[in-house]
Design an enzyme around this catalytic site. Structure first.
Site, PDB file in Angstrom:
ATOM      1  N   LYS A 174       0.849  -1.191   0.000  1.00 58.65           N
ATOM      2  CA  LYS A 174       0.000   0.000   0.000  1.00 58.65           C
ATOM      3  C   LYS A 174       0.885   1.241   0.000  1.00 58.65           C
ATOM      4  O   LYS A 174       1.816   1.334   0.787  1.00 58.65           O
ATOM      5  CB  LYS A 174      -0.911  -0.049   1.243  1.00 58.65           C
ATOM      6  CG  LYS A 174      -2.101   0.854   1.163  1.00 58.65           C
ATOM      7  CD  LYS A 174      -3.212   0.437   2.112  1.00 58.65           C
ATOM      8  CE  LYS A 174      -4.311   1.489   2.053  1.00 58.65           C
ATOM      9  NZ  LYS A 174      -5.570   1.053   2.607  1.00 58.65           N
ATOM     10  N   GLU A 214     -20.238  -3.902   9.021  1.00 58.20           N
ATOM     11  CA  GLU A 214     -21.172  -3.063   9.776  1.00 58.20           C
ATOM     12  C   GLU A 214     -22.337  -3.880  10.345  1.00 58.20           C
ATOM     13  O   GLU A 214     -22.804  -3.606  11.466  1.00 58.20           O
ATOM     14  CB  GLU A 214     -21.715  -1.934   8.896  1.00 58.20           C
ATOM     15  CG  GLU A 214     -20.708  -0.844   8.555  1.00 58.20           C
ATOM     16  CD  GLU A 214     -19.737  -1.221   7.434  1.00 58.20           C
ATOM     17  OE1 GLU A 214     -19.905  -2.304   6.824  1.00 58.20           O
ATOM     18  OE2 GLU A 214     -18.809  -0.441   7.163  1.00 58.20           O
ATOM     19  N   ARG A 234     -25.775  -0.513   5.503  1.00 51.08           N
ATOM     20  CA  ARG A 234     -25.571  -1.962   5.490  1.00 51.08           C
ATOM     21  C   ARG A 234     -26.326  -2.665   6.623  1.00 51.08           C
ATOM     22  O   ARG A 234     -26.610  -3.847   6.546  1.00 51.08           O
ATOM     23  CB  ARG A 234     -24.077  -2.266   5.702  1.00 51.08           C
ATOM     24  CG  ARG A 234     -23.206  -2.064   4.515  1.00 51.08           C
ATOM     25  CD  ARG A 234     -23.336  -3.262   3.619  1.00 51.08           C
ATOM     26  NE  ARG A 234     -22.884  -2.982   2.275  1.00 51.08           N
ATOM     27  CZ  ARG A 234     -21.656  -3.229   1.840  1.00 51.08           C
ATOM     28  NH1 ARG A 234     -20.770  -3.750   2.630  1.00 51.08           N
ATOM     29  NH2 ARG A 234     -21.341  -2.967   0.605  1.00 51.08           N
TER      30      ARG A 234
HETATM   31  C1  LIG Z   1     -19.179  -0.887   3.681  1.00 50.72           C
HETATM   32  C2  LIG Z   1     -17.954  -0.008   3.788  1.00 50.72           C
HETATM   33  N1  LIG Z   1     -17.422   0.240   5.004  1.00 50.72           N
HETATM   34  C3  LIG Z   1     -16.325   1.017   5.106  1.00 50.72           C
HETATM   35  C4  LIG Z   1     -15.739   1.546   4.002  1.00 50.72           C
HETATM   36  C5  LIG Z   1     -14.555   2.497   4.143  1.00 50.72           C
HETATM   37  N2  LIG Z   1     -13.345   1.965   3.490  1.00 50.72           N
HETATM   38  C6  LIG Z   1     -12.949   2.383   2.284  1.00 50.72           C
HETATM   39  S1  LIG Z   1     -11.578   1.618   1.762  1.00 50.72           S
HETATM   40  C7  LIG Z   1     -11.483   0.709   3.173  1.00 50.72           C
HETATM   41  C8  LIG Z   1     -10.355  -0.266   3.352  1.00 50.72           C
HETATM   42  C9  LIG Z   1     -10.275  -1.217   2.215  1.00 50.72           C
HETATM   43  O1  LIG Z   1      -9.193  -2.058   2.393  1.00 50.72           O
HETATM   44  P1  LIG Z   1      -8.788  -3.040   1.227  1.00 50.72           P
HETATM   45  O2  LIG Z   1      -9.990  -3.640   0.617  1.00 50.72           O
HETATM   46  O3  LIG Z   1      -7.769  -3.973   1.749  1.00 50.72           O
HETATM   47  O4  LIG Z   1      -8.160  -2.088   0.119  1.00 50.72           O
HETATM   48  P2  LIG Z   1      -6.788  -1.261   0.199  1.00 50.72           P
HETATM   49  O5  LIG Z   1      -7.210   0.144   0.541  1.00 50.72           O
HETATM   50  O6  LIG Z   1      -5.923  -1.845   1.244  1.00 50.72           O
HETATM   51  O7  LIG Z   1      -6.216  -1.345  -1.161  1.00 50.72           O
HETATM   52  C10 LIG Z   1     -12.519   1.017   4.044  1.00 50.72           C
HETATM   53  C11 LIG Z   1     -12.718   0.440   5.376  1.00 50.72           C
HETATM   54  C12 LIG Z   1     -16.339   1.265   2.749  1.00 50.72           C
HETATM   55  N3  LIG Z   1     -15.869   1.773   1.608  1.00 50.72           N
HETATM   56  N4  LIG Z   1     -17.418   0.481   2.679  1.00 50.72           N
END
Ligand SMILES: Cc1ncc(C[n+]2csc(CCOP(=O)(O)OP(=O)(O)O)c2C)c(N)n1
Length: 634
Positions: free
Chosen positions: A285, A374, A402
């Site tokens: 990342k 959630e 959600r």
């Molecule tokens: C239902 C929901 N909850 C929380 C989020 C906030 N959110 C956006 S990106 C993320 C982390 C995603 O991590 P990952 O899938 O590993 O992708 P990376 O950013 O590490 O590439 C979160 C918690 C979201 N987009 N959707």
């Protein structure tokens, strides 16, 4: 930085990518990375996740034929390289600006955006649906879901994996594993993926060991046997059953996710498989931008910053210590945690964003990060509440969508005292229509046994929070507040709470009263000032409660006026204003009712939306807009 993107300029569609050689593909990755860093530094956006997906985007577009082949980006916050490779370089400087290029995939923006995303864990379901439809329609296109290890903590992803394994269609799931959600990833699955990636280390170790062994000139029988035994022992430690295989997928990996050629080779092979497959890639990342590599969490989503200097201390300070409603909540819950050891906090992968970091640090045993889950967060909190604890789940309004059934079925119907701190309630700038917090009032106002409160200031938030923690009536409490700074205090905000009733912030013998939900206090005050400058006197009434409502009392207040104007930072349909106009009709109020709330047109997808202030103005909910409407009507 800011090189002229010579190669990128030659790529106006994925077809052009297929003409580049191996060296050029690597140079292209560098150009894309530089452009992402400089554009996000000026416009803000999701930096770390996009930098981690540059090589993957190139490999995917090199091997597959978008838009016939469908690529679904989970969350969609890693799609910048994909946008650049699919003809959107000329508009890239407008990224996330009002009416500019959206920060997430938008089917209305390009045919290469196969499905709109924004909320996590939807990609496998969507890609499977697209694939099943293609097959029913007689098409042979490929369908690819790109999902991060964070998004894979969401339950929807498992429902989709289970169904995909059952259907057996050749769905390609790319698991982009960087060990991070926004913060370090949590949970059993994250540990499982780490064990899986040990396989890579085992394979490398084995290769090196075999090569070394071959070079020893006179291997005695005993030494050879020892080597074999050692290999078996190492394999037993590192080689483990595979969850994806058990579900009916082929599993390929782990693969180095910043090596374009390795990924191209694997994708070419996988394309020929006629079965569902998970390709597990390992990425970093923030890759390629030192500051983001060192602190990927702080650079996950950023405002503007200096490319050379990174986020400065004050930017980081504002995130951590700013006097936003989030910061006020952070102080309030930590204080409550000190006074009452039954107070526990629950986050769904948003510890920093929701202001729970300090609570988590102060009370590590009383803090739970449940992952991007959630639904689970709410039912888990309901379980905690059933045992007499005081759970507080801090979740953004957009993501609580959600958990509608969990709030209704698990908390409200069972009258369990779960407190939900609903952050980002109202207009949310830049991330677009998927991230607006405009539906919670309409979704939850009618939920039985549920209390919904809107603080106008930090002091009122504390009052409401303490009331929610200590209240005797059973049932969950939602406290909704916006993504904004707390306004200056008013003595009215410290008046004790009376269930179902609001409080006057300004009372005279005016003929017009502005009834506002907490987050619009500043705008209500500004409107009153503007109108007063024009000789029009209006009263201000802070509603405090969205539900329950002391209907008798509210009707009485409405009846004191000729015109009752209801303003709320939520969607008009099914909102508080609509409820009160029905109430006024039922009780034959004489006052005219005017409702100002968010318009549905904000959800016409395709373009980036503006800041909260711009969105308020666009919807006639800034001070000027409110004053203008009132002025026109009286
Ligand atoms: C239902 C929901 N909850 C929380 C989020 C906030 N959110 C956006 S990106 C993320 C982390 C995603 O991590 P990952 O899938 O590993 O992708 P990376 O950013 O590490 O590439 C979160 C918690 C979201 N987009 N959707």
């Amino acid at each position: 930085m800011n090189s002229p993107q010579l190669l990128l300029q030659k790529v106006s569609s994925p077809q052009d990518l297929k003409k580049l050689n191996k060296k050029e593909l690597n140079l292209l990755a560098e150009e894309i990375r530089e452009l992402i860093v400089s554009t996000v530094a000026s416009n803000g956006g999701h930096l770390s996740s996009n930098l981690g997906a540059v090589e993957l985007s190139i490999a995917l577009h090199r091997v597959f034929n978008s838009p016939q082949d469908k690529i679904v980006w989970d969350v969609g916050h890693q799609c910048y390289a994909h946008k650049l490779l699919t003809g959107r370089l000329p508009l890239f400087h407008t990224l996330r600006k009002q009416n500019g290029l959206a920060g997430f995939p938008k089917t209305g923006e390009s045919p290469h955006d196969a499905f709109n995303t924004g909320h996590a864990s939807t990609s496998i379901s969507a890609a499977l649906g697209l694939l099943a439809a293609d097959r029913l329609l007689g098409n042979k296109n490929n369908s690819i879901a790109v999902i991060g290890d964070g998004a894979l903590t969401g339950g929807l992803a498992y429902e989709a994996l289970s169904h995909a394994g059952h259907l057996g269609l050749p769905l390609i799931v790319i698991l982009n594993d960087n060990k991070m959600s926004i913060s370090p990833n949590v949970g059993g699955l994250s540990k499982y993926l780490s064990r899986l990636s040990m396989k890579e280390k085992y394979q490398t170790f084995r290769r090196h060991f075999d090569e070394l062994a071959k070079k020893i000139p006179f291997i005695g029988r005993g030494f050879f046997n020892l080597v074999q035994r050692l290999k078996r022992a190492v394999k037993a430690v590192f080689y483990i059953d595979n969850f994806f295989v058990d579900l009916g997928f082929e599993y390929v990996g782990p693969i180095a996710g910043h090596n374009i050629q390795s990924m191209i080779n694997v994708l070419e092979d996988v394309k020929k498989l006629n079965r569902p497959v998970v390709i597990h890639i390992i990425t970093r990342k923030g890759k390629g931008y030192g500051y983001a590599e060192d602190d990927p969490g702080s650079y996950h989503g950023v405002g503007s910053f200096s490319v050379d200097g990174g986020l400065d201390e004050t930017d980081l300070q504002v995130i951590k210590n700013g006097k936003t409603f989030t910061a006020a909540f952070s102080d309030i819950i930590t204080e409550a945690g000190k006074k009452n050891n039954r107070v526990v906090a629950v986050s769904a992968a948003m510890k920093t964003g929701t202001g729970l970091s300090f609570f988590a640090k102060t009370f590590p045993r009383r803090f739970y990060d449940v992952g991007i889950a959630e639904e689970h967060a709410i039912t888990f909190a309901a379980g905690l509440a059933a045992q007499g604890l005081k759970p507080v789940a801090a979740i953004y309004s957009t993501f609580i969508q959600r958990a509608v059934d969990q709030i209704l079925h698990d908390a409200a119907l069972q009258k369990l005292p779960v407190v939900i701190a609903l952050d980002r309630a109202g207009f949310v700038g830049a991330d677009g229509e998927t991230h607006q917090g405009l539906f919670d009032i309409a979704l939850f106002r009618s939920t039985p046994n549920l209390t919904m409160l809107c603080p106008a200031s930090a002091d009122e938030m504390k009052l409401m929070f303490d009331w929610a923690i200590n209240k005797e009536q059973p049932g969950p409490v939602i406290i909704r507040y916006p993504k904004s700074y707390c306004p200056p205090e008013n003595p009215a905000f410290s008046a004790p709470l009376e269930t179902g009733r609001g409080v006057f912030v300004k009372k005279s013998n005016a003929r017009v009263c502005l009834f506002f939900t907490g987050s619009l206090y500043t705008q209500a005050l500004e409107a009153a000032d503007i109108l007063s400058g024009q000789g029009i006197n209006i009263d201000l009434y802070n509603l405090r409660f969205i539900s329950p409502i002391d209907e008798e009392y509210l009707t009485g207040v409405i009846n004191e006026y000729k015109l009752a104007v209801f303003i709320e930072e939520g969607i008009k349909n099914g909102g508080f204003g609509e409820y009160t106009s029905a109430l006024a009709l039922k009780r034959q109020c004489k006052a005219s009712i005017l409702i100002l709330a968010a318009d549905k047109s904000i959800f016409e997808e395709g373009k980036a939306l503006g800041t909260r202030e711009e969105l308020l103005a666009e919807n006639g909910l800034d001070g000027k807009g409110i004053a203008k409407t009132i002025q026109c009507i009286i």
